[in-house]
Design a protein around this motif. Structure first.
Motif, PDB file in Angstrom:
ATOM      1  N   GLU A   1      29.192  21.435  35.449  1.00 26.16           N
ATOM      2  CA  GLU A   1      29.294  21.954  36.804  1.00 26.16           C
ATOM      3  C   GLU A   1      29.279  23.480  36.799  1.00 26.16           C
ATOM      4  OE1 GLU A   1      32.437  20.324  39.249  1.00 26.16           O
ATOM      5  OE2 GLU A   1      32.139  18.355  38.344  1.00 26.16           O
ATOM      6  N   ALA A   2      29.957  24.091  35.815  1.00 25.55           N
ATOM      7  CA  ALA A   2      30.012  25.553  35.756  1.00 25.55           C
ATOM      8  C   ALA A   2      28.615  26.146  35.580  1.00 25.55           C
ATOM      9  CB  ALA A   2      30.927  26.003  34.620  1.00 25.55           C
ATOM     10  N   ILE A   3      27.811  25.519  34.768  1.00 26.53           N
ATOM     11  CA  ILE A   3      26.453  26.013  34.523  1.00 26.53           C
ATOM     12  C   ILE A   3      25.584  25.830  35.758  1.00 26.53           C
ATOM     13  CG2 ILE A   3      24.391  25.685  33.101  1.00 26.53           C
ATOM     14  CD1 ILE A   3      26.485  24.788  30.881  1.00 26.53           C
ATOM     15  N   ASP A   4      25.677  24.672  36.389  1.00 24.21           N
ATOM     16  CA  ASP A   4      24.914  24.435  37.619  1.00 24.21           C
ATOM     17  C   ASP A   4      25.327  25.413  38.709  1.00 24.21           C
ATOM     18  OD1 ASP A   4      23.509  22.359  36.458  1.00 24.21           O
ATOM     19  OD2 ASP A   4      24.838  20.804  37.248  1.00 24.21           O
ATOM     20  N   LYS A   5      26.627  25.662  38.813  1.00 25.03           N
ATOM     21  CA  LYS A   5      27.137  26.602  39.813  1.00 25.03           C
ATOM     22  C   LYS A   5      26.606  28.010  39.538  1.00 25.03           C
ATOM     23  CE  LYS A   5      30.331  26.718  43.093  1.00 25.03           C
ATOM     24  NZ  LYS A   5      30.140  26.036  44.355  1.00 25.03           N
ATOM     25  N   PHE A   6      26.578  28.394  38.265  1.00 23.44           N
ATOM     26  CA  PHE A   6      26.041  29.708  37.911  1.00 23.44           C
ATOM     27  C   PHE A   6      24.579  29.820  38.322  1.00 23.44           C
ATOM     28  CE2 PHE A   6      23.610  32.402  35.055  1.00 23.44           C
ATOM     29  CZ  PHE A   6      24.214  33.618  35.303  1.00 23.44           C
ATOM     30  N   LYS A   7      23.805  28.795  38.026  1.00 22.59           N
ATOM     31  CA  LYS A   7      22.376  28.817  38.357  1.00 22.59           C
ATOM     32  C   LYS A   7      22.141  28.910  39.861  1.00 22.59           C
ATOM     33  CE  LYS A   7      20.730  26.168  34.367  1.00 22.59           C
ATOM     34  NZ  LYS A   7      20.165  24.863  33.949  1.00 22.59           N
ATOM     35  N   SER A   8      22.939  28.212  40.647  1.00 23.49           N
ATOM     36  CA  SER A   8      22.712  28.191  42.094  1.00 23.49           C
ATOM     37  C   SER A   8      23.335  29.382  42.818  1.00 23.49           C
ATOM     38  CB  SER A   8      23.222  26.888  42.702  1.00 23.49           C
ATOM     39  OG  SER A   8      24.626  26.804  42.608  1.00 23.49           O
ATOM     40  N   GLU A   9      24.429  29.900  42.316  1.00 23.22           N
ATOM     41  CA  GLU A   9      25.164  30.965  43.020  1.00 23.22           C
ATOM     42  C   GLU A   9      24.864  32.370  42.499  1.00 23.22           C
ATOM     43  OE1 GLU A   9      27.183  30.349  45.665  1.00 23.22           O
ATOM     44  OE2 GLU A   9      26.773  28.210  45.501  1.00 23.22           O
ATOM     45  N   CYS A  10      24.500  32.514  41.228  1.00 25.20           N
ATOM     46  CA  CYS A  10      24.264  33.823  40.600  1.00 25.20           C
ATOM     47  C   CYS A  10      25.418  34.795  40.891  1.00 25.20           C
ATOM     48  CB  CYS A  10      22.955  34.426  41.061  1.00 25.20           C
ATOM     49  SG  CYS A  10      21.530  33.424  40.643  1.00 25.20           S
ATOM     50  N   PRO A  11      26.633  34.475  40.437  1.00 30.57           N
ATOM     51  CA  PRO A  11      27.795  35.311  40.745  1.00 30.57           C
ATOM     52  C   PRO A  11      27.756  36.664  40.025  1.00 30.57           C
ATOM     53  CG  PRO A  11      28.384  33.687  39.103  1.00 30.57           C
ATOM     54  CD  PRO A  11      26.977  33.364  39.545  1.00 30.57           C
ATOM     55  N   ASP A  12      28.512  37.613  40.553  1.00 33.38           N
ATOM     56  CA  ASP A  12      28.619  38.936  39.942  1.00 33.38           C
ATOM     57  C   ASP A  12      29.578  38.945  38.765  1.00 33.38           C
ATOM     58  OD1 ASP A  12      26.857  40.094  41.786  1.00 33.38           O
ATOM     59  OD2 ASP A  12      28.486  40.417  43.216  1.00 33.38           O
ATOM     60  N   ILE A  13      30.498  37.983  38.736  1.00 32.01           N
ATOM     61  CA  ILE A  13      31.494  37.882  37.676  1.00 32.01           C
ATOM     62  C   ILE A  13      31.915  36.411  37.564  1.00 32.01           C
ATOM     63  CG2 ILE A  13      33.497  38.330  39.163  1.00 32.01           C
ATOM     64  CD1 ILE A  13      34.655  40.033  36.840  1.00 32.01           C
ATOM     65  N   ILE A  14      32.317  36.009  36.365  1.00 33.01           N
ATOM     66  CA  ILE A  14      32.742  34.626  36.146  1.00 33.01           C
ATOM     67  C   ILE A  14      34.131  34.622  35.520  1.00 33.01           C
ATOM     68  CG2 ILE A  14      32.304  32.503  34.840  1.00 33.01           C
ATOM     69  CD1 ILE A  14      29.315  33.312  34.865  1.00 33.01           C
ATOM     70  N   LEU A  15      35.033  33.831  36.100  1.00 28.22           N
ATOM     71  CA  LEU A  15      36.325  33.548  35.482  1.00 28.22           C
ATOM     72  C   LEU A  15      36.181  32.175  34.840  1.00 28.22           C
ATOM     73  CD1 LEU A  15      38.750  34.716  38.296  1.00 28.22           C
ATOM     74  CD2 LEU A  15      38.125  35.930  36.213  1.00 28.22           C
ATOM     75  N   MET A  16      36.170  32.143  33.516  1.00 29.69           N
ATOM     76  CA  MET A  16      35.881  30.910  32.788  1.00 29.69           C
ATOM     77  C   MET A  16      37.142  30.362  32.139  1.00 29.69           C
ATOM     78  SD  MET A  16      33.521  28.744  31.856  1.00 29.69           S
ATOM     79  CE  MET A  16      31.932  29.563  32.012  1.00 29.69           C
ATOM     80  N   ASP A  17      37.551  29.177  32.595  1.00 30.07           N
ATOM     81  CA  ASP A  17      38.674  28.504  31.964  1.00 30.07           C
ATOM     82  C   ASP A  17      38.196  27.948  30.627  1.00 30.07           C
ATOM     83  OD1 ASP A  17      40.954  27.074  31.289  1.00 30.07           O
ATOM     84  OD2 ASP A  17      41.258  26.337  33.316  1.00 30.07           O
ATOM     85  N   ILE A  18      38.949  28.192  29.579  1.00 30.25           N
ATOM     86  CA  ILE A  18      38.545  27.751  28.247  1.00 30.25           C
ATOM     87  C   ILE A  18      38.644  26.239  28.106  1.00 30.25           C
ATOM     88  CG2 ILE A  18      39.094  27.914  25.783  1.00 30.25           C
ATOM     89  CD1 ILE A  18      37.774  30.408  27.025  1.00 30.25           C
ATOM     90  N   LYS A  19      39.685  25.652  28.649  1.00 32.45           N
ATOM     91  CA  LYS A  19      39.893  24.208  28.525  1.00 32.45           C
ATOM     92  C   LYS A  19      39.423  23.509  29.789  1.00 32.45           C
ATOM     93  CE  LYS A  19      41.868  24.517  24.533  1.00 32.45           C
ATOM     94  NZ  LYS A  19      41.159  24.136  23.345  1.00 32.45           N
ATOM     95  N   MET A  20      38.198  22.984  29.734  1.00 30.94           N
ATOM     96  CA  MET A  20      37.652  22.222  30.854  1.00 30.94           C
ATOM     97  C   MET A  20      37.254  20.845  30.334  1.00 30.94           C
ATOM     98  SD  MET A  20      35.243  24.974  32.901  1.00 30.94           S
ATOM     99  CE  MET A  20      33.945  24.929  31.700  1.00 30.94           C
ATOM    100  N   PRO A  21      37.221  19.861  31.210  1.00 28.22           N
ATOM    101  CA  PRO A  21      36.777  18.529  30.773  1.00 28.22           C
ATOM    102  C   PRO A  21      35.276  18.532  30.456  1.00 28.22           C
ATOM    103  CG  PRO A  21      37.153  18.572  33.133  1.00 28.22           C
ATOM    104  CD  PRO A  21      37.603  19.902  32.602  1.00 28.22           C
ATOM    105  N   ASN A  22      34.868  17.610  29.654  1.00 26.68           N
ATOM    106  CA  ASN A  22      33.463  17.421  29.251  1.00 26.68           C
ATOM    107  C   ASN A  22      32.970  18.575  28.377  1.00 26.68           C
ATOM    108  OD1 ASN A  22      33.377  14.983  30.741  1.00 26.68           O
ATOM    109  ND2 ASN A  22      32.848  16.114  32.573  1.00 26.68           N
ATOM    110  N   LEU A  23      32.534  19.659  28.971  1.00 28.47           N
ATOM    111  CA  LEU A  23      32.025  20.815  28.249  1.00 28.47           C
ATOM    112  C   LEU A  23      33.071  21.921  28.337  1.00 28.47           C
ATOM    113  CD1 LEU A  23      29.403  21.970  26.876  1.00 28.47           C
ATOM    114  CD2 LEU A  23      28.814  22.869  29.124  1.00 28.47           C
TER     115      LEU A  23
END
Length: 83
Positions: A1-23
């Motif tokens: 979901e994070a990757i799909d969201k990045f592709k569709s939204e093109c954010p200026d900054i990302i806060l990435m949680d290290i422990k996420m389900p799946n990937l």
């Protein structure tokens, strides 16, 4: 979901949680880095040991912030990466 969201939204900054389900956040960061080498990615985790910070940097994260995150600390981090 994070990757799909990045592709569709093109954010200026990302806060990435290290422990996420799946990937986990580090693997997601590596994929996002292939798509954009410049977007600031701030790793966030309750695991704030030095080896966790090194792993985040090695994966391509721009910076690291430990949980719990205060509002002031988050504002400082965003201001650091978004002038």
């Amino acid at each position: 979901e994070a990757i799909d969201k990045f592709k569709s939204e093109c954010p200026d900054i990302i806060l990435m949680d290290i422990k996420m389900p799946n990937l986990d956040g580090l693997e997601a960061t590596k994929i996002i880095r292939e798509l954009s080498p410049t977007v600031p990615i701030i790793a966030q985790s309750a695991y704030a040991y030095q080896q966790d910070q090194i792993a985040a940097t090695d994966a391509g994260c721009s910076d690291f912030i430990a949980k719990p995150i205060s509002q002031a600390k988050l504002k400082d981090m965003i201001n650091k990466w978004l002038p």
